[in-house]
Design an enzyme around this catalytic site. Structure first.
Site, PDB file in Angstrom:
ATOM      1  N   ASP A  94      19.091  -1.896 -36.035  1.00 28.86           N
ATOM      2  CA  ASP A  94      18.066  -0.857 -36.049  1.00 28.86           C
ATOM      3  C   ASP A  94      18.669   0.409 -35.455  1.00 28.86           C
ATOM      4  OD1 ASP A  94      18.086  -1.198 -33.309  1.00 28.86           O
ATOM      5  OD2 ASP A  94      16.198  -2.272 -33.241  1.00 28.86           O
ATOM      6  N   ASP A 268      11.432  -8.916 -39.128  1.00 31.69           N
ATOM      7  CA  ASP A 268      12.114  -9.271 -37.880  1.00 31.69           C
ATOM      8  C   ASP A 268      11.137  -9.140 -36.730  1.00 31.69           C
ATOM      9  OD1 ASP A 268      13.075  -6.903 -35.749  1.00 31.69           O
ATOM     10  OD2 ASP A 268      12.280  -6.179 -37.663  1.00 31.69           O
ATOM     11  N   CYS A 306       8.269 -31.785 -37.585  1.00 33.34           N
ATOM     12  CA  CYS A 306       9.442 -30.907 -37.616  1.00 33.34           C
ATOM     13  C   CYS A 306      10.705 -31.747 -37.468  1.00 33.34           C
ATOM     14  CB  CYS A 306       9.354 -29.881 -36.486  1.00 33.34           C
ATOM     15  SG  CYS A 306      10.756 -28.750 -36.398  1.00 33.34           S
ATOM     16  N   CYS A 308      13.755 -30.295 -36.699  1.00 32.49           N
ATOM     17  CA  CYS A 308      14.779 -29.485 -36.052  1.00 32.49           C
ATOM     18  C   CYS A 308      15.470 -30.294 -34.949  1.00 32.49           C
ATOM     19  CB  CYS A 308      14.183 -28.196 -35.476  1.00 32.49           C
ATOM     20  SG  CYS A 308      13.312 -28.390 -33.903  1.00 32.49           S
ATOM     21  N   CYS A 311      13.171 -31.230 -31.945  1.00 36.29           N
ATOM     22  CA  CYS A 311      12.147 -32.252 -32.203  1.00 36.29           C
ATOM     23  C   CYS A 311      12.755 -33.618 -32.505  1.00 36.29           C
ATOM     24  CB  CYS A 311      11.255 -31.795 -33.355  1.00 36.29           C
ATOM     25  SG  CYS A 311      10.260 -30.336 -32.936  1.00 36.29           S
ATOM     26  N   HIS A 337      13.619 -24.265 -31.618  1.00 45.63           N
ATOM     27  CA  HIS A 337      12.485 -24.745 -32.417  1.00 45.63           C
ATOM     28  C   HIS A 337      11.702 -23.588 -33.038  1.00 45.63           C
ATOM     29  CE1 HIS A 337       8.924 -26.910 -33.706  1.00 45.63           C
ATOM     30  NE2 HIS A 337       8.237 -25.922 -33.140  1.00 45.63           N
TER      31      HIS A 337
END
Length: 378
Positions: A94, A268, A306, A308, A311, A337
């Site tokens: 940015d 974002d 989940c 991931c 998890c 997560h």
């Protein structure tokens, strides 16, 4: 050949949302997409390997903060941000405008640029469109943002009009000062606050300059969700169909879905990483604050739906223990997560566009979470 291009794949028949691919010098990614924020050349607590494991294709860094430390010349000397942080996929920086203008009593805006004091040590500094281009060219991202003024909410019409017109003049100066158009794409930022006519004027002026991509700034700055959606409804049709569209600073799950429905390609926000550090997580069962006492003896996964890393391997009880003890590993696990959750949500959004059912997906999502569409839900 432009450094960054947009390839349209499909339009959802149910909502008009679009599926596409953005091509950059450091790889391509499907859109709509969520981009994790790595302010100081790192996504807090995450390694590049973590981000690749969760299939992040593009991340952000912040021009203002990297200008202050370690300095853009040092990053240039290191070979640019990609080599400096060991990230070989796309990067967006940015302009630093939001950070500078959020300093309020520590800055003075002039036509030439902005005088401000460093939030670190009070040093007097100056940023102009030309200086921002010098910094971003040195950092070497694939996508760089033009220097703009982000008007606060609420703000009166005359102030926003003056601010928007200056943003347009600054965008033109950025375009003239951009030294690496062959391998870095410069995106313009549409401003205009909550005023539809000012947004229209901003979009018309900026699109006439033929930037390779366009962002919508000045939203998610405290306004109600319905106002943000109204601005998107009136502004998105004004942007070129064949170029990427980026909604800045938006990262709540409901706003990602609503933004995608309105034709946004890129999002974002620091939300998932910031709330993770307080033990707040996004799950298939809604918002879950794992530091709460009720999870002290809960040995189940953070989110049973989940897959991931967090998890698959750790319980709510263990996460609560880590967070309560201020252990960095706990922040790392909750951050992993939350980022995985949003990246996976956008995969589901893209699939729903393929299946022409994004409207149904939105309704199911809101019903499941019990979300009020005028609030963030997290």
């Amino acid at each position: 050949m432009a450094a960054v291009t947009y390839e349209h794949i499909k339009t959802c028949k149910q909502t008009g949302a679009r599926l596409g691919i953005v091509h950059t010098p450091h790889g391509s990614f499907e859109t709509p997409i969520f981009m994790p924020v790595g302010t100081l050349a790192t996504v807090k607590t995450m390694s590049p390997e973590d981000l690749k494991e969760m299939d992040a294709r593009i991340i952000l860094s912040n021009t203002y903060h990297l200008f202050l430390r370690p300095g853009h010349e040092l990053v240039r000397e290191a070979g640019g941000l990609h080599k400096f942080m060991n990230w070989d996929r796309a990067i967006l920086t940015d302009s630093g405008g939001f950070q500078v203008f959020s300093l309020s009593d520590m800055r003075k805006i002039e036509e030439e640029g902005v005088h401000f004091k460093s939030h670190l040590n009070g040093d007097k500094l100056f940023l102009s469109p030309e200086k921002v281009m010098e910094i971003e060219n040195a950092l070497g991202p694939d996508i760089m943002m033009a220097f703009d003024e982000c008007a606060p909410f609420p703000a009166d019409y005359d102030y926003v009009k003056h601010s928007m017109e200056r943003t347009t003049r600054w965008a033109e100066r950025c375009l003239e000062a951009h030294a690496r158009p062959h391998d870095q794409a410069l995106f313009a930022i549409v401003q205009g606050g909550m005023y539809a006519d000012l947004r229209k004027q901003s979009a018309m002026d900026l699109t006439s300059m033929d930037f390779p991509g366009y962002a919508i700034g000045g939203l998610s700055v405290g306004e109600p969700k319905h106002l943000m959606y109204e601005v998107l409804d009136s502004t998105m049709p004004l942007l070129p169909f064949n170029k990427p569209r980026y909604l800045m600073g938006v990262g709540s799950p409901d706003a990602l879905i609503e933004g995608a429905i309105r034709g946004v390609d890129m999002f974002d926000c620091v939300l998932p990483t910031r709330i993770a550090r307080n033990g707040t997580t996004m799950t298939s069962e809604g918002r879950l604050v794992v530091r709460n006492a009720k999870f002290e003896r809960d040995f189940g996964p953070l989110d049973p739906n989940c897959d991931c890393y967090t998890c698959r391997n750790y319980s709510r009880a263990y996460l609560r223990h880590l967070i309560k003890c201020d252990e960095t590993f706990g922040l790392r696990l909750t951050t992993y997560h939350n980022l995985y959750f949003l990246l996976n949500l956008m995969k589901q959004v893209r699939q729903a566009i393929r299946d022409d059912r994004l409207g149904d997906f939105r309704d199911e999502f809101f019903e499941k979470y019990g979300m009020d569409q005028n609030k963030s839900g997290f």
